[in-house]
Design a protein around this motif. Sequence first.
Motif, PDB file in Angstrom:
ATOM      1  N   ILE A   1     -13.044   4.297   0.880  1.00 20.33           N
ATOM      2  CA  ILE A   1     -11.778   4.829   0.385  1.00 20.33           C
ATOM      3  C   ILE A   1     -11.484   4.123  -0.938  1.00 20.33           C
ATOM      4  CG2 ILE A   1      -9.341   5.192   0.950  1.00 20.33           C
ATOM      5  CD1 ILE A   1     -10.238   4.940   3.939  1.00 20.33           C
ATOM      6  N   PRO A   2     -11.719   4.812  -2.074  1.00 17.40           N
ATOM      7  CA  PRO A   2     -11.828   4.128  -3.361  1.00 17.40           C
ATOM      8  C   PRO A   2     -10.566   4.102  -4.213  1.00 17.40           C
ATOM      9  CG  PRO A   2     -12.656   6.347  -3.565  1.00 17.40           C
ATOM     10  CD  PRO A   2     -12.159   6.210  -2.161  1.00 17.40           C
ATOM     11  N   ALA A   3      -9.389   4.116  -3.597  1.00 19.01           N
ATOM     12  CA  ALA A   3      -8.160   4.118  -4.395  1.00 19.01           C
ATOM     13  C   ALA A   3      -7.951   2.773  -5.093  1.00 19.01           C
ATOM     14  CB  ALA A   3      -6.959   4.439  -3.514  1.00 19.01           C
ATOM     15  N   HIS A   4      -7.357   2.819  -6.278  1.00 14.20           N
ATOM     16  CA  HIS A   4      -7.069   1.622  -7.073  1.00 14.20           C
ATOM     17  C   HIS A   4      -5.550   1.531  -7.259  1.00 14.20           C
ATOM     18  CE1 HIS A   4     -11.318   1.079  -8.440  1.00 14.20           C
ATOM     19  NE2 HIS A   4     -11.343   2.367  -8.166  1.00 14.20           N
ATOM     20  N   ASN A   5      -4.979   0.404  -6.875  1.00 12.18           N
ATOM     21  CA  ASN A   5      -3.538   0.217  -7.068  1.00 12.18           C
ATOM     22  C   ASN A   5      -3.240  -1.279  -7.043  1.00 12.18           C
ATOM     23  OD1 ASN A   5      -0.755   0.140  -7.070  1.00 12.18           O
ATOM     24  ND2 ASN A   5      -0.488   1.685  -5.474  1.00 12.18           N
ATOM     25  N   SER A   6      -3.075  -1.858  -8.228  1.00 17.68           N
ATOM     26  CA  SER A   6      -2.805  -3.295  -8.293  1.00 17.68           C
ATOM     27  C   SER A   6      -1.465  -3.648  -7.668  1.00 17.68           C
ATOM     28  CB  SER A   6      -2.847  -3.766  -9.746  1.00 17.68           C
ATOM     29  OG  SER A   6      -1.850  -3.113 -10.524  1.00 17.68           O
ATOM     30  N   GLY A   7      -0.585  -2.672  -7.516  1.00 18.47           N
ATOM     31  CA  GLY A   7       0.713  -2.930  -6.885  1.00 18.47           C
ATOM     32  C   GLY A   7       0.603  -3.272  -5.411  1.00 18.47           C
ATOM     33  N   LEU A   8      -0.541  -2.953  -4.784  1.00 16.58           N
ATOM     34  CA  LEU A   8      -0.762  -3.311  -3.380  1.00 16.58           C
ATOM     35  C   LEU A   8      -1.431  -4.671  -3.223  1.00 16.58           C
ATOM     36  CD1 LEU A   8      -1.952   0.121  -1.913  1.00 16.58           C
ATOM     37  CD2 LEU A   8       0.280  -0.991  -1.602  1.00 16.58           C
ATOM     38  N   ALA A   9      -1.803  -5.286  -4.337  1.00 14.60           N
ATOM     39  CA  ALA A   9      -2.461  -6.599  -4.277  1.00 14.60           C
ATOM     40  C   ALA A   9      -1.421  -7.709  -4.238  1.00 14.60           C
ATOM     41  CB  ALA A   9      -3.394  -6.762  -5.476  1.00 14.60           C
ATOM     42  N   LYS A  10      -0.610  -7.680  -3.183  1.00 15.61           N
ATOM     43  CA  LYS A  10       0.485  -8.641  -3.042  1.00 15.61           C
ATOM     44  C   LYS A  10       0.606  -9.063  -1.588  1.00 15.61           C
ATOM     45  CE  LYS A  10       2.949  -6.821  -7.025  1.00 15.61           C
ATOM     46  NZ  LYS A  10       4.178  -6.215  -7.570  1.00 15.61           N
TER      47      LYS A  10
ATOM     48  N   GLY B   1       1.619   3.657  -1.331  1.00 17.80           N
ATOM     49  CA  GLY B   1       1.503   2.756  -2.478  1.00 17.80           C
ATOM     50  C   GLY B   1       1.520   3.508  -3.800  1.00 17.80           C
ATOM     51  N   ARG B   2       0.831   4.639  -3.863  1.00 14.73           N
ATOM     52  CA  ARG B   2       0.832   5.443  -5.095  1.00 14.73           C
ATOM     53  C   ARG B   2       2.228   5.963  -5.412  1.00 14.73           C
ATOM     54  NH1 ARG B   2      -3.817   7.633  -2.792  1.00 14.73           N
ATOM     55  NH2 ARG B   2      -2.750   9.592  -2.306  1.00 14.73           N
ATOM     56  N   LEU B   3       2.907   6.447  -4.386  1.00 13.45           N
ATOM     57  CA  LEU B   3       4.263   6.963  -4.586  1.00 13.45           C
ATOM     58  C   LEU B   3       5.203   5.855  -5.057  1.00 13.45           C
ATOM     59  CD1 LEU B   3       4.469   9.201  -1.393  1.00 13.45           C
ATOM     60  CD2 LEU B   3       4.392  10.022  -3.759  1.00 13.45           C
ATOM     61  N   THR B   4       5.036   4.668  -4.481  1.00 14.46           N
ATOM     62  CA  THR B   4       5.877   3.532  -4.877  1.00 14.46           C
ATOM     63  C   THR B   4       5.577   3.121  -6.315  1.00 14.46           C
ATOM     64  OG1 THR B   4       5.802   2.759  -2.578  1.00 14.46           O
ATOM     65  CG2 THR B   4       6.628   1.217  -4.219  1.00 14.46           C
ATOM     66  N   ARG B   5       4.297   3.093  -6.648  1.00 20.09           N
ATOM     67  CA  ARG B   5       3.911   2.724  -8.018  1.00 20.09           C
ATOM     68  C   ARG B   5       4.473   3.731  -9.029  1.00 20.09           C
ATOM     69  NH1 ARG B   5      -1.966   0.751 -10.220  1.00 20.09           N
ATOM     70  NH2 ARG B   5      -1.547   0.998 -12.437  1.00 20.09           N
ATOM     71  N   LYS B   6       4.423   5.001  -8.686  1.00 26.50           N
ATOM     72  CA  LYS B   6       4.951   6.024  -9.590  1.00 26.50           C
ATOM     73  C   LYS B   6       6.445   5.844  -9.811  1.00 26.50           C
ATOM     74  CE  LYS B   6       5.178  11.044 -10.206  1.00 26.50           C
ATOM     75  NZ  LYS B   6       4.806  12.365  -9.615  1.00 26.50           N
ATOM     76  N   LYS B   7       7.142   5.434  -8.763  1.00 27.78           N
ATOM     77  CA  LYS B   7       8.598   5.280  -8.845  1.00 27.78           C
ATOM     78  C   LYS B   7       9.002   3.974  -9.507  1.00 27.78           C
ATOM     79  CE  LYS B   7      12.714   5.095  -5.875  1.00 27.78           C
ATOM     80  NZ  LYS B   7      13.204   5.170  -4.463  1.00 27.78           N
ATOM     81  N   MET B   8       8.292   2.876  -9.215  1.00 25.12           N
ATOM     82  CA  MET B   8       8.749   1.544  -9.597  1.00 25.12           C
ATOM     83  C   MET B   8       7.824   0.812 -10.565  1.00 25.12           C
ATOM     84  SD  MET B   8      10.103   0.163  -5.908  1.00 25.12           S
ATOM     85  CE  MET B   8      11.120  -1.086  -6.685  1.00 25.12           C
ATOM     86  N   GLY B   9       6.588   1.255 -10.644  1.00 22.78           N
ATOM     87  CA  GLY B   9       5.603   0.526 -11.425  1.00 22.78           C
ATOM     88  C   GLY B   9       4.907  -0.521 -10.591  1.00 22.78           C
ATOM     89  N   ALA B  10       3.647  -0.818 -10.940  1.00 23.23           N
ATOM     90  CA  ALA B  10       2.847  -1.745 -10.155  1.00 23.23           C
ATOM     91  C   ALA B  10       3.354  -3.171 -10.245  1.00 23.23           C
ATOM     92  CB  ALA B  10       1.387  -1.685 -10.605  1.00 23.23           C
ATOM     93  N   PHE B  11       3.924  -3.541 -11.381  1.00 23.90           N
ATOM     94  CA  PHE B  11       4.287  -4.933 -11.611  1.00 23.90           C
ATOM     95  C   PHE B  11       5.369  -5.414 -10.643  1.00 23.90           C
ATOM     96  CE2 PHE B  11       6.492  -8.376 -13.904  1.00 23.90           C
ATOM     97  CZ  PHE B  11       5.413  -9.195 -14.191  1.00 23.90           C
ATOM     98  N   GLY B  12       6.392  -4.617 -10.438  1.00 26.55           N
ATOM     99  CA  GLY B  12       7.542  -5.075  -9.662  1.00 26.55           C
ATOM    100  C   GLY B  12       7.615  -4.563  -8.241  1.00 26.55           C
TER     101      GLY B  12
END
Length: 269
Positions: A197-206, A242-253
């Motif tokens: 499952i090859p999704a990339h999302n640095s916002g989940l690296a927390k 995670g993708r939906l959250t990143r779209k709404k808030m950005g990966a950083f925060g």
Amino acid sequence: DFGDKRSQGTALIVAGSGNMTGAAALCTKSALRSGAGLVTLATPKALLPALQTKLDEPVFCGIGDASTDKLSIMHLMQLQDATQHQNAIAIGPGLGTDTETQDAIRMFLTGLQTPVVVDADAINACGSAFFCMEGGPANAIITPHKREWERNFGPLPSNESFYPEYLRQFATQFKITIVLKGCPTYVAIPDGRIYIIPAHNSGLAKGGAGDVLTGIIVALLSQGVAAAEAAVLGVLLHQKAGRLTRKKMGAFGMLPSDVIEMLPTAFGC
């Protein structure tokens, strides 16, 4: 659909220790947001005041007495009583690495027939030898990240292209479902199937993201989804939220708690 809360799935989460209340809260809330009808959080009794201010919906099972802040063997009977009438169990988030806690985890899992997600400190308690032995848990899903895997099961292949075959052999030999978290995430099934499952999302690296994933998977198990499908679907839903959250808030925060709030949307669209 007709049915009461128990018909919607009952899940027991065994989590938390003195300095790790957050892991228990994240896993529990994630399971609640993933459709389980009744979620019970079994946690050391000293943690209850903090967790009861964070969570309204679960049933709380306080382990030990008011001074207990970690699981130990003396609490095993109480913990086993809590497994009655549970469709699925998750164990590990925030339990800690105390020797008595690790002993209790191994004893609790030995011979367990209820579908179980073994995560975080429960993986650290078991290691490879436990899963090799007779009488280990049936229907188990383990959810290590790469460092947890290498700490407990030995080095991964130096070339990642060999991961699928390596994990396939382990899953088929020991009859466990493996979710090797990372980018990509690998899911190995005891029947030999491998999913990448090859999704990339640095916002989940927390910290806490894995607790959220465990909550999703145990909720799916509690609703009757088979272990293989619960593992794959759980990873996909976690990544979608995670993708939906990143779209709404950005990966950083973005935080794992934000991902939990996006789970209903991930399930619904």
